[in-house]
Design a protein around this motif. Structure first.
Motif, mmCIF file in Angstrom:
data_model
loop_
_atom_site.group_PDB
_atom_site.id
_atom_site.type_symbol
_atom_site.label_atom_id
_atom_site.label_comp_id
_atom_site.label_asym_id
_atom_site.label_seq_id
_atom_site.Cartn_x
_atom_site.Cartn_y
_atom_site.Cartn_z
ATOM 1 N N SER A 59 27.001 19.612 78.688
ATOM 2 C CA SER A 59 26.240 20.095 80.005
ATOM 3 C C SER A 59 24.864 20.088 79.497
ATOM 4 C CB SER A 59 26.717 21.586 80.012
ATOM 5 O OG SER A 59 28.043 21.638 80.461
ATOM 6 N N ARG A 60 24.448 20.385 78.284
ATOM 7 C CA ARG A 60 23.091 20.420 77.976
ATOM 8 C C ARG A 60 22.549 18.784 78.017
ATOM 9 N NH1 ARG A 60 20.327 18.968 73.786
ATOM 10 N NH2 ARG A 60 21.962 19.145 72.278
ATOM 11 N N LEU A 61 23.426 17.977 77.662
ATOM 12 C CA LEU A 61 22.978 16.480 77.674
ATOM 13 C C LEU A 61 22.748 16.261 79.071
ATOM 14 C CD1 LEU A 61 25.015 15.035 74.829
ATOM 15 C CD2 LEU A 61 22.686 15.629 74.881
ATOM 16 N N ASN A 62 23.796 16.589 79.959
ATOM 17 C CA ASN A 62 23.710 16.304 81.407
ATOM 18 C C ASN A 62 22.302 16.700 81.937
ATOM 19 O OD1 ASN A 62 24.946 15.203 83.664
ATOM 20 N ND2 ASN A 62 24.873 17.434 84.602
ATOM 21 N N GLU A 63 21.849 17.932 81.546
ATOM 22 C CA GLU A 63 20.557 18.500 82.335
ATOM 23 C C GLU A 63 19.614 17.608 81.679
ATOM 24 O OE1 GLU A 63 20.382 22.404 80.882
ATOM 25 O OE2 GLU A 63 21.941 23.197 81.995
ATOM 26 N N ALA A 64 19.466 17.249 80.412
ATOM 27 C CA ALA A 64 18.319 16.287 79.997
ATOM 28 C C ALA A 64 18.579 14.853 80.718
ATOM 29 C CB ALA A 64 18.737 16.121 78.302
ATOM 30 N N TYR A 65 19.698 14.343 81.103
ATOM 31 C CA TYR A 65 19.699 13.081 81.726
ATOM 32 C C TYR A 65 19.096 13.195 83.134
ATOM 33 C CZ TYR A 65 22.969 11.926 78.097
ATOM 34 O OH TYR A 65 23.746 11.717 76.878
ATOM 35 N N ASN A 66 19.302 14.444 83.740
ATOM 36 C CA ASN A 66 19.036 14.848 85.107
ATOM 37 C C ASN A 66 17.392 14.875 85.191
ATOM 38 O OD1 ASN A 66 21.373 14.881 86.121
ATOM 39 N ND2 ASN A 66 21.709 17.127 85.907
ATOM 40 N N GLU A 67 16.607 15.145 83.975
ATOM 41 C CA GLU A 67 15.174 14.913 84.199
ATOM 42 C C GLU A 67 14.406 13.642 84.054
ATOM 43 O OE1 GLU A 67 14.275 17.558 80.830
ATOM 44 O OE2 GLU A 67 15.131 19.244 81.808
ATOM 45 N N ILE A 68 15.295 12.580 83.747
ATOM 46 C CA ILE A 68 14.712 11.182 83.630
ATOM 47 C C ILE A 68 14.897 10.371 84.755
ATOM 48 C CG2 ILE A 68 15.062 9.144 81.829
ATOM 49 C CD1 ILE A 68 16.253 10.710 79.830
ATOM 50 N N PRO A 69 13.839 9.859 85.205
ATOM 51 C CA PRO A 69 13.795 8.758 86.340
ATOM 52 C C PRO A 69 14.864 7.731 86.445
ATOM 53 C CG PRO A 69 11.642 9.658 85.874
ATOM 54 C CD PRO A 69 12.415 9.992 84.672
#
Length: 209
Positions: free
Chosen positions: A180-190
């Protein structure tokens, strides 16, 4: 200086020759879109509607006889498998992603049950099984991303499957805090966001919104 401008022009023209045959919801296509975005490579998006069977058309099977997306075309070079495009594979591509495929789910519908709840439960079971293994595997290696503080191959494979787990298969991610934390990180990358299924030109979600 003139030669530099010419080289830049040729490089630009080369980039524009790339064609990606893709389906908006295909996770294999998703990870290739991320890779192309990260590299800053422009490409022409060629939609292949898997739900309508367009992958079996004579035009497409000439590019990829097995009838799978993605296919990346660069001039005369045709790469018809995401493994070849990304030059690797990992646990996600063997333990999770194939079990979410449209063809696999259709086989379940035909051979086992046409009940949508059965297909959903089946996909959830194997997705969760793979995610349990990934939580354990990555706990000693993850930084901001799956294997460190920079985006690597594992992230390109992982991001589409987490997205599918949440959006398509309603997997409860509270039991997977690391993912879930990794998914949040991916969601911040254009580059990741621009590759999202719902942002592709062939998504039905675009016309519904």
């Amino acid at each position: 200086m003139a030669s530099v401008s010419c080289d830049n022009k040729q490089e630009s023209e080369l980039k524009l020759k790339l064609k990606l045959y893709s389906y908006w919801r295909s996770s294999c296509s998703f990870r290739v879109r991320i890779a192309l975005n990260l590299k800053g490579l422009k490409y022409e998006y060629k939609a292949v509607n898997l739900a309508k069977g367009e992958q079996f058309s004579p035009e497409f099977t000439e590019l990829n006889p097995i009838g799978y997306v993605p296919v990346l075309v660069d001039g005369d070079l045709v790469l018809s498998d995401s493994f070849a495009i990304l030059l690797a594979a990992n646990i996600i591509s063997s333990s999770v992603q194939p079990l979410q495929n449209l063809a696999t789910l259709k086989c379940i519908e035909e051979k086992i049950s046409s009940d949508p709840d059965v297909k959903l439960a089946w996909a959830q079971h194997y997705t969760k099984k793979g995610f349990v293994a990934l939580e354990r595997l990555l706990k000693d290696y993850a930084g901001r991303f799956a294997t460190g503080d920079e985006v690597y191959l594992a992230d390109l494979f992982l991001a589409p499957q987490i997205h599918a787990a949440i959006k398509r298969f309603n997997v409860d991610m509270t039991q997977f805090p690391l993912l879930s934390r990794l998914n949040e990180a991916y969601n911040e990358i254009p580059a990741f966001q621009d590759a999202m299924p719902e942002k592709q030109p062939d998504t039905p979600l675009a016309s519904a919104s």
